[in-house]
Design an enzyme around this catalytic site. Structure first.
Site, PDB file in Angstrom:
ATOM      1  N   ARG A 178       2.492  -9.108   1.582  1.00 19.29           N
ATOM      2  CA  ARG A 178       3.841  -8.788   1.114  1.00 19.29           C
ATOM      3  C   ARG A 178       4.647 -10.077   0.915  1.00 19.29           C
ATOM      4  O   ARG A 178       4.299 -11.132   1.432  1.00 19.29           O
ATOM      5  CB  ARG A 178       4.547  -7.868   2.107  1.00 19.29           C
ATOM      6  CG  ARG A 178       3.786  -6.573   2.316  1.00 19.29           C
ATOM      7  CD  ARG A 178       4.637  -5.501   2.983  1.00 19.29           C
ATOM      8  NE  ARG A 178       5.114  -5.923   4.278  1.00 19.29           N
ATOM      9  CZ  ARG A 178       6.125  -5.340   4.912  1.00 19.29           C
ATOM     10  NH1 ARG A 178       6.767  -4.349   4.350  1.00 19.29           N
ATOM     11  NH2 ARG A 178       6.502  -5.758   6.101  1.00 19.29           N
ATOM     12  N   ASP A 193       4.452 -11.971   4.892  1.00 16.31           N
ATOM     13  CA  ASP A 193       4.286 -11.379   6.219  1.00 16.31           C
ATOM     14  C   ASP A 193       2.996 -11.940   6.813  1.00 16.31           C
ATOM     15  O   ASP A 193       2.266 -12.680   6.148  1.00 16.31           O
ATOM     16  CB  ASP A 193       4.318  -9.859   6.156  1.00 16.31           C
ATOM     17  CG  ASP A 193       3.185  -9.243   5.362  1.00 16.31           C
ATOM     18  OD1 ASP A 193       2.549  -9.970   4.580  1.00 16.31           O
ATOM     19  OD2 ASP A 193       2.916  -8.040   5.516  1.00 16.31           O
ATOM     20  N   SER A 211      -0.682  -6.252  10.141  1.00 13.58           N
ATOM     21  CA  SER A 211       0.315  -6.684   9.177  1.00 13.58           C
ATOM     22  C   SER A 211       1.542  -7.267   9.866  1.00 13.58           C
ATOM     23  O   SER A 211       1.465  -8.276  10.543  1.00 13.58           O
ATOM     24  CB  SER A 211       0.686  -5.506   8.260  1.00 13.58           C
ATOM     25  OG  SER A 211       1.504  -5.945   7.206  1.00 13.58           O
TER      26      SER A 211
END
Length: 605
Positions: free
Chosen positions: A319, A314, A157
């Protein structure tokens, strides 16, 4: 190096070193362990070989490098073997349903995904392996569309470039929760020896049970996005210019397609960040949650292109950060809680336009316990339900799934760490769909002569002002972290928590400790939410209405704090409430966390 050359003076360590040298076929990581053993670097070898990465936030995440304590080829093989064995044991249908595997653009992600695929095929499980980089939401969405038994996303991530991860989903399309995590961990430890053909990725890619579902799932995903829009004609006429950054991650091509599918004119990309680059050369942290420090190039691009709204994904695109240009010319970066308020209002507004036949009593919104309670305030006034869960989308996704099984409608879920689930087609946070909902919302508001900031103020006036003060400290020493939280649990004497902070000014009314299961607000003193002894989390409820939580991160060396104070719609002195919260937070940090004494590193904005 022969077995006889390994002699660290620690028999257990010698055994693990020999084991590694026998099993690892990656020249780089093999050489790292050889080098350490030849130099008898016992301390480093112990750290790398006697510890093992454990399942945390629905999988693994850690630094890439040699040893069982880091992310590497051998650990990926062992993890996938254990998961494959566990999956076929608890769900034999997995041998026909298959697993979905995706990966981001980080170093080693492409190879890790293919090694994982080889392990599942060796376990007799068909594999749907995305042939190119994909956003993380494509894995849970793919599970549901293909009827798969599970899924894996290779991603770290927003973590630093040195990290990678292995995120696991169950057949319901949500991230795994207990007892699957401990069951998989146990199975990994029982299947450490690489199976035959474990390293043969070419064989795996040619396997008849291997397929690439990218085209099918992409078509279904963008069709779903397009059909979810409130008014595509409105979108086509939107005068707004949206600046978009993929933060050197996977989202650029997918966001181009999303804008087209949903009827918007082409977005304005931050060109320096639109090509996937695992080095993340333009940002210190590839994390749009960091706010202004991560969005400098976005501000520059937007200013040069007469753009007033910035959408930032991201690196794995699950996100969404949002910034809006103010009349002063300055940029306001919305917090996750402010985005949550806007998305929550928009979800309710849309539901009344699109699904008036569904009773508010059958509608739900969900948020994690450390997120703003603005959804609860909206729910109380509008008549739908609000559900609070533990931190993380693994909990919100599974709660949402359970509600769907009861024929309930889940309109929205969010966490303050800029994670948003709009609708229930993807039971996880999704930065691509969130961007489209935000663009749609901003376009609608412009027709009402309102900005996002204007609407946020209107929401607070209607449902009550909610102000948050959230941040974190970095700490790499687990002993320091444990001592800090144990001090809070034994503050004046054993088994006592603090009663106030700020020299008695801020009285603590109740304490909930989700590490131990204690909750002073409950009649039996037992917490209602699930307890996790492997993580630290204490919530203090103050007499002035503030709720403040201190917790450790499941993916980073951080101690996070979250706080919120809420006003009634009649209360107009928002500045005083914000100032009071800031003073309270500072007292908690200095008196309970003691950052100077404990050597904590503050967030660098």
């Amino acid at each position: 190096m022969s077995d006889l050359a390994i002699d660290t003076g620690n028999p257990e360590l010698d055994k693990k070193a020999r084991e590694w040298l026998k099993w690892d076929k990656n020249e780089k990581t093999l050489e790292e362990i050889k080098e350490l053993t030849s130099h008898r670097d016992v301390a480093t070898l112990k750290k790398l070989l006697l510890n093992r990465l454990l399942f945390g936030t629905a999988g693994l995440r850690g630094r890439m490098g040699a040893g069982y304590a880091q992310m590497n080829d051998l650990v990926i093989i062992q993890t996938s073997q254990g998961f494959g064995k566990y999956l076929t044991t608890v769900n034999p249908e997995a041998k026909t349903k298959g697993v979905v595997i995706g990966h981001d653009s980080r170093h080693n992600s492409h190879r890790f995904a293919r090694l994982a695929a080889a392990a599942f095929l060796n376990a007799g499980v068909p594999v749907y392996l995305y042939g190119k980089i994909v956003p993380t939401p494509f894995v849970p969405f793919g599970i549901n569309q293909l009827g798969a038994a599970a899924g894996v996303m290779v991603t770290a991530s927003h973590n630093p470039k040195e990290d990678n991860g292995y995120k696991v989903y169950w057949e319901n399309g949500a991230q795994i929760i207990p007892p699957h995590d401990t069951g998989i961990q146990k199975s990994i430890e029982e299947n450490l020896v690489p199976w035959e053909n474990a390293w043969d990725t070419e064989r795996a890619m040619a396997h008849p049970e291997m397929s690439d579902p990218l085209e099918e799932i992409s078509n279904k995903y963008f069709s779903m996005l397009a059909s979810s829009m409130l008014d595509k004609d409105m979108n086509k006429a939107s005068p707004l210019n949206f600046t978009v950054t993929s933060m050197h991650g996977v989202s650029h091509n997918y966001m181009v397609e999303a804008f087209s599918s949903c009827g918007f004119k082409p977005m304005i990309p931050v060109k320096e960040q639109m090509v996937p680059d695992p080095e993340f050369p333009t940002v210190k942290f590839p994390n749009p949650e960091e706010g202004k420090s991560a969005l400098d190039l976005s501000f520059k691009t937007a200013d040069e292109n007469n753009s007033t709204v910035i959408l930032a994904n991201d690196p794995d695109a699950d996100r969404l950060a949002v910034a809006e240009k103010q009349p002063s010319g300055q940029w306001k970066v919305l917090t996750g809680n402010e985005e949550g308020a806007l998305f929550g209002w928009w979800a309710w507004f849309r539901s009344r336009q699109l699904t008036q036949h569904i009773s508010p009593n059958d509608c739900y919104m969900v948020a994690s316990t450390v997120s703003s309670k603005i959804l609860r305030a909206i729910a109380n006034k509008e008549g739908f339900h609000f559900v609070e869960t533990l931190t993380g989308f693994k909990w919100m996704g599974n709660v949402s799934y359970d509600l769907l099984q009861k024929d309930k409608t889940v309109l929205f879920a969010f966490e303050e760490a800029i994670g948003f689930m709009n609708g229930s087609e993807v039971l996880d946070k999704d930065g691509v769909s969130a961007a489209m909902r935000l663009a749609e919302m901003a376009t609608y508001l412009l027709k009402q002569n309102m900005t996002l900031t204007d609407k946020l103020h209107a929401i607070y006036k209607m449902y009550g002002y909610h102000t948050s003060n959230n941040s974190y400290y970095i700490c790499h020493d687990q002993n320091v972290i444990n001592k800090m939280f144990e001090r809070m649990r034994n503050f004046t004497e054993p088994n006592t928590y603090p009663k106030s902070v700020g020299n008695g000014r801020f009285i603590i009314r109740d304490v909930r400790d989700l590490t131990t299961g204690y909750d002073s607000s409950q009649p039996n003193k037992q917490a209602v939410l699930p307890v996790s002894k492997s993580s630290q989390m204490i919530t203090f409820s103050f007499a002035n209405g503030c709720v403040l939580t201190l917790r450790t991160s499941g993916t980073e060396p951080k101690i996070k704090y979250y706080s919120e104070m809420c006003a009634t719609p009649e209360q107009e002195d928002w500045a005083a409430l914000k100032a009071e919260l800031a003073e309270l937070v500072e007292a908690v940090v200095q008196e309970l966390m003691e950052p100077d004494k404990n050597g904590l590193i503050p967030r660098a904005d």
